[in-house]
Design a protein around this motif. Sequence first.
Motif, short mmCIF file in Angstrom:
data_model
loop_
_atom_site.label_atom_id
_atom_site.label_comp_id
_atom_site.label_asym_id
_atom_site.label_seq_id
_atom_site.Cartn_x
_atom_site.Cartn_y
_atom_site.Cartn_z
N ALA B 136 46.63 26.73 43.48
CA ALA B 136 46.59 25.84 42.32
C ALA B 136 46.82 24.39 42.73
CB ALA B 136 47.62 26.28 41.29
N ASN B 137 47.72 24.17 43.69
CA ASN B 137 48.10 22.80 44.02
C ASN B 137 47.27 22.16 45.11
OD1 ASN B 137 50.16 22.94 42.13
ND2 ASN B 137 51.59 23.84 43.62
N HIS B 138 46.75 22.98 46.04
CA HIS B 138 46.06 22.38 47.17
C HIS B 138 44.61 22.79 47.28
CE1 HIS B 138 49.95 20.93 48.43
NE2 HIS B 138 50.42 22.16 48.32
N ILE B 139 44.39 24.12 47.43
CA ILE B 139 43.05 24.56 47.81
C ILE B 139 42.04 24.36 46.68
CG2 ILE B 139 41.71 26.55 48.57
CD1 ILE B 139 44.19 27.43 50.11
N GLU B 140 42.41 24.76 45.46
CA GLU B 140 41.44 24.66 44.37
C GLU B 140 41.10 23.22 43.99
OE1 GLU B 140 43.00 27.38 41.46
OE2 GLU B 140 42.31 29.12 42.59
N PRO B 141 42.09 22.30 43.90
CA PRO B 141 41.72 20.90 43.67
C PRO B 141 40.83 20.35 44.77
CG PRO B 141 44.05 21.22 43.28
CD PRO B 141 43.53 22.49 43.86
N ALA B 142 41.12 20.77 46.03
CA ALA B 142 40.30 20.30 47.14
C ALA B 142 38.87 20.80 46.99
CB ALA B 142 40.89 20.78 48.47
N LEU B 143 38.72 22.05 46.59
CA LEU B 143 37.38 22.60 46.39
C LEU B 143 36.66 21.86 45.26
CD1 LEU B 143 37.88 26.46 46.68
CD2 LEU B 143 36.48 25.02 48.14
N GLN B 144 37.41 21.56 44.20
CA GLN B 144 36.80 20.88 43.06
C GLN B 144 36.28 19.51 43.45
OE1 GLN B 144 39.82 21.04 39.96
NE2 GLN B 144 38.52 22.44 38.80
N LEU B 156 30.76 26.67 39.32
CA LEU B 156 31.68 27.73 39.73
C LEU B 156 33.12 27.25 39.82
CD1 LEU B 156 29.55 29.34 42.59
CD2 LEU B 156 29.93 30.24 40.32
N PHE B 157 33.32 25.94 39.89
CA PHE B 157 34.67 25.42 40.12
C PHE B 157 35.15 24.52 38.99
CE2 PHE B 157 32.78 26.43 44.21
CZ PHE B 157 33.76 27.24 44.75
N GLU B 158 34.67 24.77 37.78
CA GLU B 158 35.12 23.98 36.64
C GLU B 158 36.45 24.48 36.12
OE1 GLU B 158 31.89 24.32 33.99
OE2 GLU B 158 30.85 22.53 34.73
N GLY B 159 37.12 23.62 35.36
CA GLY B 159 38.34 24.05 34.69
C GLY B 159 39.57 23.57 35.43
N THR B 160 40.74 23.86 34.82
CA THR B 160 42.00 23.46 35.42
C THR B 160 42.44 24.51 36.42
OG1 THR B 160 42.51 22.76 33.19
CG2 THR B 160 44.27 22.54 34.83
N PRO B 161 42.71 24.12 37.67
CA PRO B 161 43.14 25.13 38.65
C PRO B 161 44.55 25.64 38.33
CG PRO B 161 42.78 22.98 39.68
CD PRO B 161 42.64 22.79 38.22
N MET B 162 44.67 26.91 38.01
CA MET B 162 45.97 27.49 37.69
C MET B 162 46.46 28.42 38.80
SD MET B 162 46.67 26.35 34.66
CE MET B 162 47.80 27.50 33.93
N GLY B 163 45.55 28.85 39.65
CA GLY B 163 45.94 29.79 40.70
C GLY B 163 45.85 31.24 40.26
N ILE B 164 45.86 31.45 38.93
CA ILE B 164 45.72 32.83 38.42
C ILE B 164 44.28 32.98 37.98
CG2 ILE B 164 46.56 34.49 36.69
CD1 ILE B 164 48.71 33.68 38.59
N LEU B 255 34.88 30.27 38.74
CA LEU B 255 35.74 31.17 39.51
C LEU B 255 37.21 30.80 39.34
CD1 LEU B 255 33.71 31.32 42.84
CD2 LEU B 255 33.81 33.01 41.02
N LEU B 256 37.47 29.65 38.71
CA LEU B 256 38.85 29.22 38.53
C LEU B 256 39.37 29.63 37.15
CD1 LEU B 256 38.78 25.72 40.24
CD2 LEU B 256 38.98 27.98 41.22
N ASP B 257 38.78 30.68 36.60
CA ASP B 257 39.18 31.17 35.30
C ASP B 257 39.82 32.54 35.44
OD1 ASP B 257 39.19 30.07 32.84
OD2 ASP B 257 37.01 30.09 32.61
N ALA B 258 40.76 32.84 34.54
CA ALA B 258 41.32 34.19 34.53
C ALA B 258 40.25 35.17 34.07
CB ALA B 258 42.51 34.24 33.58
#
Lengths: 280, 313
Positions: B136-144, B156-164, B255-258
């Motif tokens: 949530a804090n590093h990898i997903e924002p970096a991907l976005q 595929l990488f829209e939305g708020t990165p929550m990690g879940i 992919l960043l969605d539950a």
Amino acid sequence: MTVEQRRKLENLTALVLSTLAAAFGLFWLIFILGDVLVHGIGALNADLFLSDPAPPGIEGGGLRNAFVGQIMITFFATLIGVPIGVLGGTFLAEYARGTRFARIISVLSDIMVSVPSIVIGTFIYALLVRPLGHFSGWAGSIALAVIMIPVVLRTTEDMLSLVPWTLREAAFALGAPYYKVIMKVVYRGAATGILTGVLLSIARVAGETAPLLFTSFNNNFFSWDMNGPVASLTVTVFQYAMGPFEEWHTQAWAASLLITLFILAITILGRAIIKWRYRS
Amino acid sequence: MGITLRKDPIDLFFSAVTAVAACSVIAIILGIVFVLIRESSLAIGKFGFFAFLTSTDWNPVTESFGAATTIFGTIVTTVLALVIAVPTAIGIAIFVTEVAPDFLKGPIGIAIELLAAIPSIIYGMWGLFTLAPIMANHIEPALQSTVGRLPLIGILFEGTPMGIDLFTASVILSIMIIPFTASIARDSFNLTPAVVKESAYGIGATKWEVVKNIVLPYSKVGVFGGVVLSLGRALGETMAVAFVLGNSHKITSSLLDAAATITVTLANEFTEADSDVYLSSLFYLALVLFLMSFIVLAIAKFFLLRAEKRYGR
């Protein structure tokens, strides 16, 4: 760039990539084990083994009920699953050796080894929990036994097949009936192997959570009663980790550490025995 | 080598007992299919056999259920996990069989296999407390901020990165299946006759050329079987994903969605199902999962047996 240089460069790239892949795999192993160790070791204390859970949100308490429950469930699962598996494996490797029937069962067992364990949980729920109207430790043990049977059956079959056929012929020549040959010659020759198979199958089911969720369920109180819900370490970890209390999380880490150490120890022991016994 | 020495009555008895024990495997498989069909008949009757599979409804309040969302989650996590795991596993197998010095081959092989021995609940818990925050804090924002900016793939990488989310679940799943794929790939590689490899080295081939032109063609059937086997395992994995997927019944483009898989839905909702239709729908999901993984595993076994037969030891 000459052809030779290109080939060398390609080779180097491929080798570096494969080394990185191995490092990537090792990285996760060290990361996960290290993390469980760091979190778990600080949470270990005598209370964990000696007292039962405190009410939610209250400090202290332990997981004595879950330890005892886990041991009971696994013990009875072994007691049910191992004899059936060993006898079934005996049939495939001895009486039905080389037949189409033996091959079919062998292949089906291989498939069953990898079938989702949560499906086994729903199956046992429909069979033993719903008709009786309550969760029970027995249902949990039977669910684990169902998972163990194909594992033990396949390893037994393999281990018995490793015993040289000439040994059996020597016993037949003395006039021994087949069951005596199996008991006195084949089982003796394969004893270490079968024992290892049993060990590995215990390691396999001791970490199972999914099949216990709907069968033995969970129990916040200490209980010897296999007819009622019985706590297990794995289900407790699931419940505690998903729960809101910091205290629960700490205990879940401690339980995770113990489960991991137990299973890794058995797995390494099993492999060491195989290596020592079947070095060729 | 079958033997016919059945004059002894005890022998007859013992052989019958072992035969019954061997048949227990068949009894279990038939029992599972029969029981799951019986329990899910209510849901099949109410929603229809195929309509249930394609319906995206999952509403316990109105008692309207469908499997499409969970089948979607199952397939997305599995495929994504394979995309990460397969190249890594083959790389590991190449390293262990061809690249590593001899004193490293054994230990690294064992270490990778220990990954397979760690129970899935440990992966799940580690994923929830350690991996999800990192994601949530590093990898997903970096991907976005990198691939997320690209047209088409960005969706595929829209939305708020929550990690879940689907992505974290797939990463955990891939770590879990790497060891299976790697050890089968290694075993298949080892079936390549040494003489053929040595001839290739003899005419001056590099290590990579030997792997690419000799080892991989020789072992492709076995490696493929191993990949399909891992696919079957990943389909049915429960606890590793139950913690980090969020159990949310929807089909999402990001992919960043539950999301939910069949296994996660079963784990979370089975003991909470308060109506017969609800429970029956869950049994139907279990049946779908069982059939899916049984078929996939059977295909895997078919290829592994073929590989074994062709280059048998």
